[in-house]
Design a protein around this motif. Structure first.
Motif, mmCIF file in Angstrom:
data_model
loop_
_atom_site.group_PDB
_atom_site.id
_atom_site.type_symbol
_atom_site.label_atom_id
_atom_site.label_comp_id
_atom_site.label_asym_id
_atom_site.label_seq_id
_atom_site.Cartn_x
_atom_site.Cartn_y
_atom_site.Cartn_z
ATOM 1 N N ILE A 82 79.288 43.301 -65.673
ATOM 2 C CA ILE A 82 79.213 43.784 -64.292
ATOM 3 C C ILE A 82 80.610 43.669 -63.689
ATOM 4 C CG2 ILE A 82 78.238 43.395 -62.001
ATOM 5 C CD1 ILE A 82 75.772 42.232 -63.404
ATOM 6 N N VAL A 113 80.547 38.724 -65.306
ATOM 7 C CA VAL A 113 80.534 39.247 -63.939
ATOM 8 C C VAL A 113 81.937 39.109 -63.359
ATOM 9 C CG1 VAL A 113 79.580 39.036 -61.619
ATOM 10 C CG2 VAL A 113 78.123 38.605 -63.618
ATOM 11 N N PHE A 150 81.818 34.108 -65.095
ATOM 12 C CA PHE A 150 82.092 34.662 -63.768
ATOM 13 C C PHE A 150 83.586 34.564 -63.490
ATOM 14 C CE2 PHE A 150 77.638 33.852 -63.384
ATOM 15 C CZ PHE A 150 77.162 34.705 -62.396
#
Length: 195
Positions: A12, A38, A78
Motif C-alpha cells: 500500500i 504500508v 510501516f
C-alpha cells in the motif's frame, strides 16, 4: 494461502490511510504468508481494523491436517510519518495454537510519532489497541522493531508473548520520548488462557 504456494504480498503506497477494515495475508498450510508493506504520511487504524500476516489453523478442510499451520508468517512493515491505532485496532504477526510455522517480524518507522490510543471498556477488558508478535504454537514469534521520535501508549499494548513451546522474540523501541499511560510493553512467557 491454504496450499503449498506462497501467498502474495500486499503493498500500500498512499498519501494517507484511514480504515477500520482488515488487510491480511495469512497462511493456513505449508505455504508461507505474504509480506505487507504500508508507505504513507498519516495512517489511522480504528474500530476493529487489523493489518496482519498470521499463521493459523484452517476452520474447514481447505488444508490437509499434516500441513496445517506449517508455513511461516510474513513481515509487516510501516514507513510512515505518523501511525495511530485506536479502539481495538491491531497490527500483528501471530501464530495460533497447533501451528508449527514461525511468526513474521513487524517493522515500524514513524518519522513523527506512533500513538496507541485506547480507552478501556470495563465490559470488554480484553480488547485494546496493540502491536502483537505472539506465538501459541511451536514456531518462534517474530520480533517487533519500532523507530519513532515519540511513542505514546495510552491504554494500548506492544507485546511479544509465548503461550507454548515456541520462543517469544525481541521488542526494540528506538525513540527520544516514550509515554506510557495505562499501557504496556511486554515480552513474556505464560500459560495459555483457559477455555
Amino acid at each position: 494461502t491454504e496450499g503449498q504456494a506462497t501467498a502474495g504480498n500486499i503493498t500500500i503506497d498512499a498519501r494517507d490511510l484511514d480504515t477500520d477494515s482488515k488487510i491480511v495475508s495469512d497462511t493456513l498450510s505449508s505455504g508461507n504468508a505474504g509480506d505487507i508493506s504500508v508507505t504513507a504520511n498519516d495512517v489511522v487504524l480504528w474500530g476493529e481494523a487489523e493489518i496482519a500476516s498470521d499463521v493459523e489453523i484452517p476452520e474447514d478442510t481447505g488444508a490437509s491436517a499434516a500441513d496445517a499451520g506449517t508455513g511461516s508468517g510474513g513481515s509487516v512493515t510501516f514507513d510512515v510519518q505518523r501511525l495511530t491505532l485506536r479502539d481495538d485496532a491491531e497490527i500483528s504477526s501471530d501464530t495460533e495454537a497447533g501451528t508449527s510455522g514461525s511468526g513474521g517480524s513487524i517493522f515500524i518507522n514513524a518519522a513523527d510519532a506512533l500513538v496507541l490510543d485506547n480507552v478501556p471498556d470495563p465490559s470488554d477488558p480484553g480488547d485494546e489497541a496493540g502491536i502483537f508478535a505472539n506465538t501459541e504454537g511451536s514456531g518462534a514469534a517474530g520480533s517487533i522493531d519500532i523507530t519513532s521520535p515519540t511513542i505514546t501508549i495510552t491504554g494500548g499494548v506492544i507485546t511479544s508473548r509465548t503461550e507454548s513451546t515456541g520462543s517469544a522474540n525481541d521488542i526494540i523501541l528506538r525513540t527520544s520520548s516514550l509515554s506510557l499511560d495505562n499501557g504496556s510493553v511486554s515480552a513474556e512467557s505464560r500459560l495459555p488462557d483457559a477455555d
